[in-house]
Design an enzyme around this catalytic site. Structure first.
Site, short mmCIF file in Angstrom:
data_model
loop_
_atom_site.label_atom_id
_atom_site.label_comp_id
_atom_site.label_asym_id
_atom_site.label_seq_id
_atom_site.Cartn_x
_atom_site.Cartn_y
_atom_site.Cartn_z
N HIS A 169 1.01 -1.51 -0.16
CA HIS A 169 0.17 -0.21 -0.41
C HIS A 169 0.62 1.24 0.08
CE1 HIS A 169 -3.24 -2.47 2.22
NE2 HIS A 169 -3.08 -2.57 0.88
N LYS B 96 -18.01 -7.63 7.14
CA LYS B 96 -16.33 -8.44 7.54
C LYS B 96 -16.50 -7.99 9.36
CE LYS B 96 -13.49 -8.28 3.86
NZ LYS B 96 -12.67 -7.02 2.72
N ARG C 241 -1.03 -6.65 -8.66
CA ARG C 241 -0.45 -7.27 -8.12
C ARG C 241 -0.55 -8.76 -9.17
NH1 ARG C 241 -2.98 -7.61 -2.28
NH2 ARG C 241 -4.84 -7.54 -3.53
N SER D 84 -3.27 -8.18 2.49
CA SER D 84 -3.03 -7.56 4.35
C SER D 84 -4.12 -9.15 4.48
CB SER D 84 -4.21 -6.34 4.79
OG SER D 84 -4.00 -5.49 3.80
P1 ADP Z 1 -8.67 -5.20 -0.68
O1 ADP Z 1 -9.52 -4.55 0.49
O2 ADP Z 1 -9.98 -4.44 -1.73
O3 ADP Z 1 -8.14 -6.30 -0.61
P2 ADP Z 1 -6.70 -3.42 -0.04
O4 ADP Z 1 -6.78 -2.67 1.52
O5 ADP Z 1 -6.01 -4.86 0.62
O6 ADP Z 1 -8.05 -4.00 -0.06
O7 ADP Z 1 -6.32 -3.29 -1.06
C1 ADP Z 1 -6.10 -1.55 -1.78
C2 ADP Z 1 -5.95 -1.85 -3.25
O8 ADP Z 1 -4.65 -1.86 -2.53
C3 ADP Z 1 -6.07 -2.29 -4.08
O9 ADP Z 1 -7.10 -1.96 -5.14
C4 ADP Z 1 -5.68 -3.16 -3.77
O10 ADP Z 1 -5.08 -3.96 -5.21
C5 ADP Z 1 -3.93 -2.94 -3.17
N1 ADP Z 1 -2.93 -3.38 -3.35
C6 ADP Z 1 -2.97 -4.38 -1.95
N2 ADP Z 1 -1.58 -4.30 -2.01
C7 ADP Z 1 -1.14 -4.31 -2.42
C8 ADP Z 1 0.11 -4.24 -3.00
N3 ADP Z 1 1.07 -4.93 -2.29
N4 ADP Z 1 0.84 -4.02 -3.47
C9 ADP Z 1 0.46 -2.59 -4.62
N5 ADP Z 1 -1.23 -2.70 -4.70
C10 ADP Z 1 -1.78 -3.74 -3.61
#
Ligand code: ADP
Length: 161
Positions: free
Chosen positions: A17, A41, A89, A127
């Site tokens: 992120h 959730k 990703r 996450s």
């Molecule tokens: P979600 O609950 O939709 O998975 P996240 O909070 O995990 O949302 O992630 C928000 C955004 O950040 C999404 O677009 C996700 O693809 C992106 N994201 C999460 N982890 C990474 C990473 N390691 N590299 C790039 N983008 C990421």
């Protein structure tokens, strides 16, 4: 370049992120990191904990940290921002992100989604996986910012620091 909204759960914030936020700031003047409150959730960290973790990890006046409930397009309208930033990703992200971007555009045609590829060091970091590994006692150092690492350790040692 105006502002963009970077929406997500951030439960918790990872270095993936962070990489996106830092690179997003090269494209946009201002980023709104918007935490989705999803009553369906059961999160590991409360919204307040997640907001604090992001605030402690990203110290930049161009970042606003906020939370929202309901449709992203409604939130975007309220904020007066039409550009969404999302990360990709692997191919596995593509299908869901493609559906989401098109659904948002269907709901509000002026919404655009900008995708950025993850940094090559973080393409396997989510996450979800971070939570799972940390809950089993695995070391996620280097995958999350130091303040998040501390919070994860506290969470999984029964609140003890
Ligand atoms: P979600 O609950 O939709 O998975 P996240 O909070 O995990 O949302 O992630 C928000 C955004 O950040 C999404 O677009 C996700 O693809 C992106 N994201 C999460 N982890 C990474 C990473 N390691 N590299 C790039 N983008 C990421």
């Amino acid at each position: 370049m105006p502002a963009a909204i970077y929406p997500g759960s951030f439960d918790p914030l990872t270095n993936g992120h962070l990489s996106l936020i830092q690179r997003g700031l090269k494209m946009f003047d201002r980023l709104i990191v918007a935490l989705l409150v999803n009553p369906k959730k059961q999160p590991l960290f409360t919204i307040e904990e997640r907001v604090t973790m992001i605030r402690d990890a990203v110290n930049d006046p161009r970042i606003e940290i906020d939370s929202f409930q309901g449709l992203l397009v409604d939130y975007a309208q309220k904020k007066g921002v039409n550009t969404m930033l999302r990360g990709l990703r692997a191919v596995s992200d593509f299908e869901y992100e493609f559906q989401l971007a098109n659904m948002n555009r269907k709901l509000r045609p002026d919404i655009e989604t900008v995708f950025m590829m993850t940094g090559e060091d973080y393409f396997y970091v989510s996450s979800n996986l971070v939570r799972e590994v940390a809950s089993l006692g695995g070391n996620v150092e280097g995958l999350v910012p130091p303040n998040v690492l501390k919070k994860l350790k506290a969470k999984y040692s029964g609140g003890k620091p």
